[in-house]
Structures are given as structure tokens and as C-alpha cells.
Design a protein around this motif. Structure first.
Motif, mmCIF file in Angstrom:
data_model
loop_
_atom_site.group_PDB
_atom_site.id
_atom_site.type_symbol
_atom_site.label_atom_id
_atom_site.label_comp_id
_atom_site.label_asym_id
_atom_site.label_seq_id
_atom_site.Cartn_x
_atom_site.Cartn_y
_atom_site.Cartn_z
ATOM 1 N N LYS A 1 0.729 -1.145 -0.232
ATOM 2 C CA LYS A 1 -0.225 0.030 0.105
ATOM 3 C C LYS A 1 0.950 1.038 -0.145
ATOM 4 C CE LYS A 1 -3.789 -2.262 2.225
ATOM 5 N NZ LYS A 1 -4.472 -2.601 3.497
ATOM 6 N N ALA A 2 2.076 1.082 -0.337
ATOM 7 C CA ALA A 2 3.047 2.525 -0.391
ATOM 8 C C ALA A 2 2.986 3.090 -1.555
ATOM 9 C CB ALA A 2 4.444 1.685 0.227
ATOM 10 N N LYS B 1 11.399 0.393 3.384
ATOM 11 C CA LYS B 1 10.661 1.485 3.885
ATOM 12 C C LYS B 1 9.290 1.284 3.710
ATOM 13 C CE LYS B 1 14.189 4.810 2.823
ATOM 14 N NZ LYS B 1 14.707 5.603 1.731
ATOM 15 N N ILE C 1 7.662 -0.827 6.521
ATOM 16 C CA ILE C 1 7.682 0.021 7.819
ATOM 17 C C ILE C 1 6.456 0.917 7.765
ATOM 18 C CG2 ILE C 1 8.742 1.593 9.235
ATOM 19 C CD1 ILE C 1 10.029 -1.342 9.250
ATOM 20 N N ALA C 2 6.294 1.536 6.545
ATOM 21 C CA ALA C 2 5.168 2.807 6.361
ATOM 22 C C ALA C 2 3.716 1.831 6.170
ATOM 23 C CB ALA C 2 5.619 3.419 4.921
ATOM 24 N N GLY D 1 1.558 1.675 9.622
ATOM 25 C CA GLY D 1 0.745 2.804 9.983
ATOM 26 C C GLY D 1 1.087 3.178 11.360
ATOM 27 N N GLY D 2 2.382 3.209 11.623
ATOM 28 C CA GLY D 2 2.643 3.601 13.017
ATOM 29 C C GLY D 2 2.505 2.572 14.176
#
Lengths: 520, 374
Positions: free
Chosen positions: B208-209, B330, B333-334, B337-338
Motif C-alpha cells: 500500500k505504499a 521503507k 515500515i510505512a 501505519g505507526g
């Protein structure tokens, strides 16, 4: 009172225009200059013969041969196929601070007394532009609280790279460059706050945001230490959220001995309200292009004004513009032995500095503060309109106001309809507005949309943009294909197979590369 | 003409609405039916097939009779070749496996299947990574990365792939949790393997990036970095999963995708090792010079305790927290969503040792500080 109109019958020109090289007919000329008069020719002598043999062309350049009228039509056609600046409410390029560029400043930049000066003229004949550079530096000092500025960098990322280079020189002089090799930044800072120090040789550690939208201070404490050379933070971040704990972050960094850099590319909303120096930062930068009223420029020219405290001033790029207090004369100081060196030709983008100076002087200190206030007001009014659209959300900082922009998420609509932000942003063009910008990568906010309705946009324009977004959200539910196949009324192409955009064998950025790749 | 293989697991997802956490096994299915569950997978499959129907003249649909694809193809207006029709009233996981194997033998270009994690496991068991597959999300549990974001996107992506407009493929995780354990409140997720899926970040879950740096490029960057920092005398315990496997490939280590491998420097010394073998190696070589390289498994963010149980509490304690290198793109990790990275080693002490913040290596000299919780 203006009206709010959604342009449902907008239609852009689509010229199906050939490439200029395809228009070439051998022997056709745009202009045939008359031969030089005998006296002139005699005085000039053999001009070509004065060039060294090694740089003389053996064959003429492969330029297109097109007549003047066709050249003009060609570029008029292309210009009609863009939705450029100042053509409509171009608030959609969030984090870019697109704003109106007053015509009077363009007129001044075109004026012959400025347009015809050359940077190699003697300093005594450049006193006007040097005074403008000097004056602009005083304005930037007042806005930021810093001691010195350079106006040489050609853009924001270049200014950040200049700061990283200065910090590298600083640690080299202290003999700690080998151990101070890490820079800390945050995920919602501009990516150049990672990329520029990385290019300058630093290792980058990025902090993730917490639910409140602020970078994680505990994460910061866990990574900052004797290896930290500097922190590079944007504030407000690209979410439009101001980090009120910024002094804490600066304190943690300073206690570990690190240098603090503040990216103020989003600083439109802080002018006259908060100064980066007062938050404890050692260096910072602002974009004179955009924030100070000059055109975005389409990848240049721009000016990243980079400022610092006195301690770092000796490293600034040469030449600096100085004023002799005794005579009031302005001069260029090249005698700066600890300078990081030259970073741009001549003085940088003088035309941008001139426009920015004129804009700032016309606005005055109260005008700069009003700029900040209205940009925050505009964004918050716009947010109230967009929040009413079902299917869009504003992740992070629930219940808190944003400053100058917001990074929205269309994720709820995407889950419901399969229509994503890449579809919606293309569809915006069908209503005569610039498509909006989604986000830097990676997408931490899913299906993102970043809009910055800064101070120059009228209430009606904000309402028009919000109404267009509401219309598209409705279409996503009733006719998703309409959105997914958009744009329909623009000059731009429909969505290409995306993986081909990533395949360098499938595209070319020059005619020469195109010919090579298609084997002609 | 391109051939599209179609499998519908008609009972997928029925347990979810009744709070049964899944529909694996006859008994649970009976419970679901008793609670009034109705099949949802057929409708979801139909939504996807409607996107393919536009290519009706250029695509031959090959499927299984009855509820397992034939009905849905017919409803979408697609003529289908039927390979076999399962007998018996309720379909089983055996039927899914047989269908996938026969479709593979038939030489289909793409297997489009509607189901959940259990269905993905069955398809994987039958075809491995030999055939390109894509899931239509219809199950209770979607931990696997082989599913499109929604049925419509599954159909679109299948059509684009069959038309040759999307050509790239990549590995996507097949994960499943133990339903019995989950009903008892324990999560026990396993990484079963990787299916080959069409690669289109905008349409496949876990990607979903957005259209951005490709995984391949991100792995190149991380690998170049490791190449420069790997100490030739140290032991490297290289974990499971496609990210670490991508690094193994780039570092010239002939390692395994689903297993843990051990190198000295970049030289492979033990392949697909057990916990005991790792401990023996650490004993012989001294744990203080060893490093563990792991990645984030699955969308939930586990770095220990999912698909890499060989890296046990004893192994972790011996190597030490400071010698754990977490690698991830990255985008991965993104996509959290925190949310924090997770550990579930089976030992509260070890979990406590690992919690706090860790630096995840995301590129050449690039790291992201991420919170780890148990």
C-alpha cells in the motif's frame, strides 16, 4: 461577492502536437539575419578562428529546422496543454506553497536595468543588485532570528545540502567527523532532510510519527548520542501538524552535542509569528521561490535562503555580500578561508532574490504576519469543507487544528469503491483544476492527498476545490469507471500501465534517447 | 489465447461473521451454518470476474464444476472449461488442492482464487511458486500478502496481467494462523511459503505504499550496505522470509527462503538450521561475535516468533540485543501505519529484552527507529 462554480463543462485543448523534431524540414529557417556590414565584419575578423580547434564543431548541431510561425504555434499549443501556475487555484501542490506571483515583480525582473546586468561587471556597477541581496539577508535574519544567510542555493534541497556541508565542516574542524556520522530526521519532514545529509555522507535515522502526529520523542532519545552529528526537522511537518514539543527535541539533541537544523520550507505559516532561532535551532532554510511570492519555476530557478548562527557563519559559501560601514558601499567577500566553497554559479538566482525582495518590502512586517495568519485560516476553512465529504479522513492529531496544509487520506473511499487517490487526482483535471499532489514516498498515510490553500486564494476558490472533491467522491460511488479512466477532458494521457513508467527502456526524456531506444 | 484458472472456495469467510475466526474443518463449518452464515465468496468472486468479462473473447476460463468456479464464471457471462466436479455436498481443502494442481497441469497463465489464508495455503501446497496466482479476498483471515485489496481490484489486476499490461511478478507471503489456538486466544502464525503474484503495488495488499521504489531496488540498497559492514570473522544467523532471502541471494549466499541459514562473513556454513544447531555453532564460535539478521514477517509486524521460531529466546539472549540487525523496506515500515514491531518469542524475559526502540535498516546508511512491543 464572487461565485463558486464547479466547471462541469471544462474542456482543455488537446492538439495532438508532434515533437518539434518531427516538424523539421531540411532547409527551412526561422530567421535569416542580414550579413554584417563590411566595417563590422572587418573589425571582428575571423570570429570562429579565434576559438580553439578542439571546441570547433565539424558538423552543425542537429537542431530542428522550423519556420518562425510554426515554432510559435508549437509552443502556444504546448502551453495550452498545461494547467500552469496562476491559471487557476493551484493550491493543490501541498508542501509547495503555490501562491499568486504579483505581476509587478515580474515587470521589475524584466526591466532592462536589471535584466541587462552581468555578474562579471565590476562590483561598482552592481551596487543595486548587491544592495538587494544585502537587504534580503536582513529580512531573512529578522524573520528567522539567525545571524547570517546565504542566498546562493538554487532550491530547498540545495539549501539543506549546504547546511549538511557546513555541519560536516564544523565536525571536521572539531576533529569529530569520524564519530559524528549520524543525522536524525522524521518521517513527515521533507525527504530532502534525509536525502541531502545522506548525500553529504551522513547515515540517516528516521523517526516515525506517533498517533498525535508528532515525531516520537522517546525514539529520538533512544537514537541520539555521541554519534549524532545533527538533527534535520521540518516544522510544521508535511501533515500540517506543528510539533509543539520542538524545543524538547532541540534540547535532547543539544545535550548530546548535536547541531540542530530546521527546514522552514513550510514556514509560510510561521512568518512574523515564530522564529526558528527562538526554538533553539542553529541553522535553517526558507524557500524564497514560492514562500516569498516568486514563481515555482518548474524545477527552477529557485532560491533556498540558508541561515545560521554566528558560530557557523565562517563556513558559508563564498562570496558573501557585505556592506562597508564607513562608505556604505556593497562588496563581494571571497576571502573566506573556512568557507565550504562555491555552490552555485555567480550569486545564485538573482531574479528570484529581486522578486522576493520586492514582495517582502511590499508586504512589510505586518504583511508577513498576515500572510501566515490567512494561510492558516484558509486551510482550516478548507478543512471544514473537506471533512464533510464521506470517504476522506485526516489521519493523526484527531481533534486538533492544522496549520497551513493537511495530508488527507482517501482510504475509506478506496476500501468502499476501489477508487484510489491516483484516480481521484487525475479526475480533478477534468474540472479545470490542477491535479493535487498525493505525498512523498513511502506512503505512511494511505491513499494520501496533500493540499495547501495558502493566503492568496479566495473563499470561493477554496469552495470550488472542495466541491470538486465532493463531486468526485460521489462519482466514485455511482460510476467508479468514470473516475478510474479519467482524465477525459484534459490534454494529459489516460493512465499508462504503471510498471512501464518504472522501466527506463520504455520512456525517454530527450529526442536523442527516444531515437536510440526505438532504434531509429 | 490466455488461460485463466479459477478456484472459488465457496465456504471461505462463513465463520467470520459468526465470530468463529475461520472456517477450517467440517465441524466449524457446520457450526457456522447453524449460526446462519451464508456464503459470501461466490459474490466476491463474481465481482472480480466481472472485470475479466471484458476480455471474454481473449481469455479461456478453466475452472472446477459446481460451487467452485463454474457457477461464478457463468454468472459473469464467461464460458468455462470444467476440469472436474467435486462430489459430495460440502467442498473441502482437498478439493482446492486438487483444483490448483490440475489447473497447473493444464498450463493456465494465472490462477485466480477466492478465499482466505487457508485457501492460499492449499493453493501453495499444490503449485508452490511455479504458477502465477492472485487471491480475491473472501476469507475471515487475510494475513497472506497474496490477496488484492478488494475483489474488484483482483479482477482488474488479473485482466491487466492477462493482457500483458502488468508483467512484473514477485513473491508474496502465504501465512496462516492456527484457528484452534486463535479461538483459545493465542495467535500462532506460521509462514508457509510464497506464491508468485502479479506485482502492482496499488492493487495488492501489503503493497500500500504507492508506486515507488521497487522492492528489488530497496533490497539492492540494503544488500550493498550489508556488503560493506559484514565482518568476515563474525557469525551471521540469517533469518527467514523473502527480504532476508533477497539479501542472501545478493550476498552470494546459497541459503533458504523459509529456513534460517548461518554464515561466517559471507561464507555459508550451515543451511536451514534448527535451534539446537544454532546453539551449537554459538557455543563453538562464541556468541559475542554473532549477529542475527531478521525482517518483518507479514503485515502485523512480527520480527520474532512468527515463521522463525528457530531463533529462540536462548539464541537471542546468547547473541544479545545489540547484535540484532532488523532489515525491511521503507514501504514495509510505512505499511505498519505507526504500529510497533512485535515479538512473541515464548519467553516474557526475552520479549522484555527486545522491547523498546530498534533501528531498522531500510537502505544504504538509512535506518528507521521503530518501537518494538510484545
Amino acid at each position: 461577492m464572487g461565485i463558486t462554480k464547479v466547471r462541469k463543462n471544462f474542456h482543455q485543448a488537446r492538439w495532438d502536437e508532434p515533437m518539434i523534431f518531427e516538424l523539421s524540414t531540411p532547409g527551412v529557417r526561422g530567421i535569416i539575419p542580414p550579413a554584417a556590414e563590411a566595417e563590422v565584419a572587418a573589425a571582428a575578423g575571423d570570429v570562429v578562428g579565434k576559438l580553439p580547434e578542439s571546441i570547433r564543431r565539424k558538423t552543425p548541431p542537429a537542431l530542428p529546422e522550423v519556420d518562425q510561425k510554426r515554432v510559435l504555434a508549437h509552443y502556444l499549443h504546448l502551453s495550452q496543454e498545461t494547467l500552469g501556475s496562476n491559471l487557476n487555484a493551484d493550491m493543490s501542490q501541498g508542501t509547495c506553497t503555490m501562491k499568486y506571483n504579483p505581476r509587478i515583480n515580474e515587470d521589475l525582473a524584466m526591466e532592462s536595468r536589471f535584466a541587462n546586468v552581468h555578474p562579471w561587471q565590476d562590483e561598482d556597477t552592481l551596487q543595486g543588485i548587491l544592495e538587494i541581496y544585502w537587504g534580503m539577508e536582513q529580512i531573512m535574519k529578522a524573520v528567522s532570528g539567525m545571524d547570517r544567510f546565504t542566498l546562493q542555493p538554487g532550491g530547498g534541497a540545495h539549501a539543506v545540502f549546504t547546511a549538511a556541508s557546513i555541519i560536516r565542516a564544523y565536525w571536521r574542524d572539531k576533529g569529530e567527523l569520524d564519530t559524528r556520522d549520524e543525522v536524525v530526521t522524521s518521517m513527515f519532514s521533507h525527504p530532502c532532510d534525509a536525502a541531502s545529509p545522506h548525500t553529504a555522507g551522513f547515515k540517516i535515522i528516521t523517526l516515525m510519527p506517533k498517533e498525535d502526529g508528532y515525531p516520537d520523542l522517546e525514539a529520538m532519545k533512544s537514537v541520539v548520542g555521541p554519534r549524532t552529528a545533527a538533527i534535520f526537522f521540518t516544522n510544521p511537518e508535511d501533515t500540517g501538524i506543528y510539533n509543539p514539543l520542538i524545543e524538547e527535541f532541540v534540547k535532547v539533541a543539544h545535550e548530546a552535542g548535536a547541531v540542530c537544523f530546521n527546514d522552514q520550507a513550510n514556514g509560510n505559516v510561521l512568518m512574523g509569528i515564530a522564529r526558528t532561532r527562538d526554538a533553539g535551532f542553529d541553522l535553517c532554510h526558507y524557500n524564497l521561490h514560492k514562500t516569498f511570492g516568486t514563481p515555482h519555476g518548474g524545477s527552477g530557478p529557485g532560491t533556498g535562503a540558508m541561515g545560521c548562527r554566528e558560530e557557523f557563519a565562517k563556513y558559508l559559501p563564498y562570496p558573501t555580500v557585505e556592506k562597508d560601514p564607513a562608505t556604505g558601499r556593497f562588496y563581494l567577500d571571497y576571502d573566506r578561508p573556512e568557507s565550504i566553497g562555491k555552490i552555485k554559479g555567480f550569486l545564485g538566482s538573482a531574479g528570484v532574490v529581486l522578486r522576493a525582495y520586492c514582495w517582502a518590502m511590499a508586504m512589510g512586517p505586518e504583511g508577513l504576519r498576515e500572510t501566515a495568519e490567512i494561510s492558516a485560516l484558509n486551510n482550516n476553512y478548507f478543512m471544514e469543507l473537506v471533512k464533510r465529504i464521506p470517504g476522506v479522513s485526516a489521519p493523526y492529531a484527531e481533534g486538533h487544528r492544522r496549520l497551513e496544509e493537511c495530508r488527507w487520506s482517501w482510504q475509506p473511499l478506496t476500501e468502499e469503491t476501489g477508487v484510489g487517490t491516483d484516480d481521484i487526482l487525475r479526475r480533478v483535471g477534468d474540472f479545470g483544476l490542477q491535479h493535487y499532489w498525493s505525498s512523498h514516498h513511502p506512503w505512511v498515510v494511505p491513499e494520501p492527498m496533500t493540499i495547501e490553500p495558502c493566503e492568496t486564494f479566495a473563499k470561493e476558490e477554496l469552495e470550488e476545490y472542495a466541491a470538486v472533491l465532493a463531486q468526485i467522491a460521489e462519482e466514485a460511488r455511482t460510476d467508479p469507471e468514470l473516475v478510474k479512466q479519467s482524465p477525459h477532458k484534459c490534454a494529459t494521457h489516460k493512465r499508462a500501465a504503471e510498471e512501464e513508467l518504472d522501466d527506463p527502456t520504455k520512456w525517454a526524456t530527450t529526442w536523442k534517447a527516444y531515437k536510440r531506444k526505438i532504434g531509429k | 489465447m490466455k488461460k485463466l484458472g479459477l478456484i472459488v472456495n465457496p465456504i471461505a469467510g462463513m465463520g467470520g461473521r459468526c465470530g468463529l475466526k475461520g472456517t477450517d474443518g467440517a465441524e466449524i463449518l457446520a457450526q457456522a451454518c447453524a449460526l446462519g452464515a451464508v456464503p459470501e465468496a461466490p459474490d466476491r468472486a463474481l465481482t472480480a470476474l466481472q472485470q475479466v468479462a471484458k476480455l471474454a473473447d481473449d481469455v479461456e476460463v478453466v475452472t472446477v464444476g459446481g460451487d467452485m468456479g463454474a457457477k461464478e464464471a457463468d454468472a459473469a457471462g464467461l464460458d468455462a472449461r470444467i476440469l472436474f466436479t467435486p462430489d459430495g455436498r460440502a467442498t473441502t481443502s482437498e478439493d482446492t488442492r486438487r483444483a490448483a494442481a490440475e489447473l497447473a497441469a493444464h498450463g493456465v497463465d494465472l490462477i485466480l482464487f477466492a478465499g482466505g489464508d487457508g485457501t492460499a495455503r492449499d493453493v501453495y501446497a499444490a503449485v508452490g511458486d511455479d504458477v502465477v496466482c492472485l487471491g480475491i479476498p473472501a476469507g475471515c483471515k487475510i494475513h497472506s500478502g497474496v490477496y488484492a485489496i478488494n475483489p474488484r481490484n483482483a479482477g482488474e489486476l488479473a485482466a491487466l496481467y492477462l493482457q500483458g499490461k502488468v508483467k512484473a511478478t514477485g513473491r508474496a507471503e502465504v501465512m496462516d494462523i492456527d484457528e484452534d489456538a486463535f479461538r483459545e486466544g493465542r495467535v500462532s502464525a506460521e509462514l508457509y511459503g510464497y506464491l508468485t503474484v502479479p506485482r502492482d503495488a496499488a492493487r495488492v495488499q501489503g503493497g500500500k505504499a504507492g508506486r515507488t521504489q521497487k522492492d528489488e531496488q530497496a533490497l539492492d540498497e540494503i544488500a550493498y550496505y550489508l556488503f560493506d559492514v559484514i565482518e568476515p570473522d563474525s557469525l551471521y544467523i540469517l533469518g527467514t522470509g523473502s527480504t532476508v532471502f533477497g539479501l542472501k541471494e545478493r550476498l552470494g549466499v546459497d541459503g533458504t527462503l523459509l529456513g534460517v541459514d548461518v554464515t561466517r562473513g559471507r561464507e555459508l556454513i550451515a543451511k536451514d538450521v534448527t535451534e539446537r544447531q544454532i546453539l551449537e555453532l554459538l557455543e563453538a564460535e562464541g556468541g559475542d561475535k554473532a549477529k542475527i539478521v531478521v525482517t518483518v514477517i507479514g503485515g502485523q509486524g512480527y520480527i520474532f516468533g512468527r515463521g522463525n521460531q528457530q531463533l529462540s529466546p536462548r539464541v537471542i539472549e546468547k547473541v544479545g540485543r545489540e547484535n540484532i540487525l532488523v532489515v525491511a523496506t521503507k514501504q514495509k515500515i510505512a505499511a505498519l501505519g505507526g504500529r510497533p514491531l512485535l515479538v512473541d518469542t515464548g519467553s516474557e524475559e526475552t520479549n522484555a529484552l527486545l522491547t523498546g526502540y530498534m533501528r531498522v535498516i531500510t537502505g544504504y546508511s538509512e535506518q528507521i527507529a521503530v518501537r518494538v512491543s510484545a
